[in-house]
Scaffold this motif. Sequence first.
Motif: not given
Length: 293
Positions: A64-65, A67-69, A71-72
């Motif tokens: 999950v992390f 995808e967040d990374c 995007h960020t």
Amino acid sequence: MITFEQMRIFLAVAEREHLTEAAKALLLTPSAVSSAIHMIEEHYQVRLFNRIGRRIQLSDAGSVFVEDCRHTLAQVKLAETTLREFSGLKRGALGLYASQTIANYFLPPVIAKFRNLYPAITVKMSIGNTEQVENAVLSGVTDIGFAEGTIKNESLHRQKVADDELFIIAAKNHPLTTKPSVKFQDISAFPWILRENGSGTRAIFEQALANHGYDFTDLEVMQTFPSNEAVLSAVAASNALTAISKRAVSALLAAGLVERLNFLSVKRDFLLLLNPQRFKTKAVGAFIGLLES
């Protein structure tokens, strides 16, 4: 708190599922990469990778992390690109605040040339009198100010960009236009139409009279207007006189609608104003460069 650098390291490891390969790609030591991953896991009390023998795999939290990374970091890259574009004059805005004479008769060709050179820079022009221009520069409302007349605040940077002259003007066939030379008692016998208090034109005319020993209060100011055009229209249709920039009146003089009186040559400078406490952007520097070229 997690840093962007830790995100980059985590993403490099996640994409390769190998600490050493990620370290090579990032030009870091394997221990530095391992330490960065360990710090994230310790701080948030979560496991990002499952260790399977000598291999690693993303955990559920790590998946999950990722995808967040992504995007960020994509947003960070976009922000960096935006800043580079501003620095390289590929994007941005330039605020100008100028007195009427300068805005209408001096700046337009400079702005046109600037827009041709830097089409992605938006130029916003505001117009006011000298007092309003000075206040806008001081308060940071605008990037560059242009004014004539006395600048009250000594902290402002000022730079001469052009010369100008005030003409004493009367309507065509005014009684004073037949005189080869006009004296103060002549002009004080007629009413005056002038720019409003706060305008550079008005202030410089008053100061010029004082410098020659004349008293401005001896003139009958029957009307003031906040624009050069209104002043000239009123003068052309009356027996009143005015003091106005040669740049503003040149077209009417050429058309024979008004005439210049031979009284008191008044020279003045057009000034560029900057607030030295504000950051000077590349767009500001480029515009000033055009004025100096």
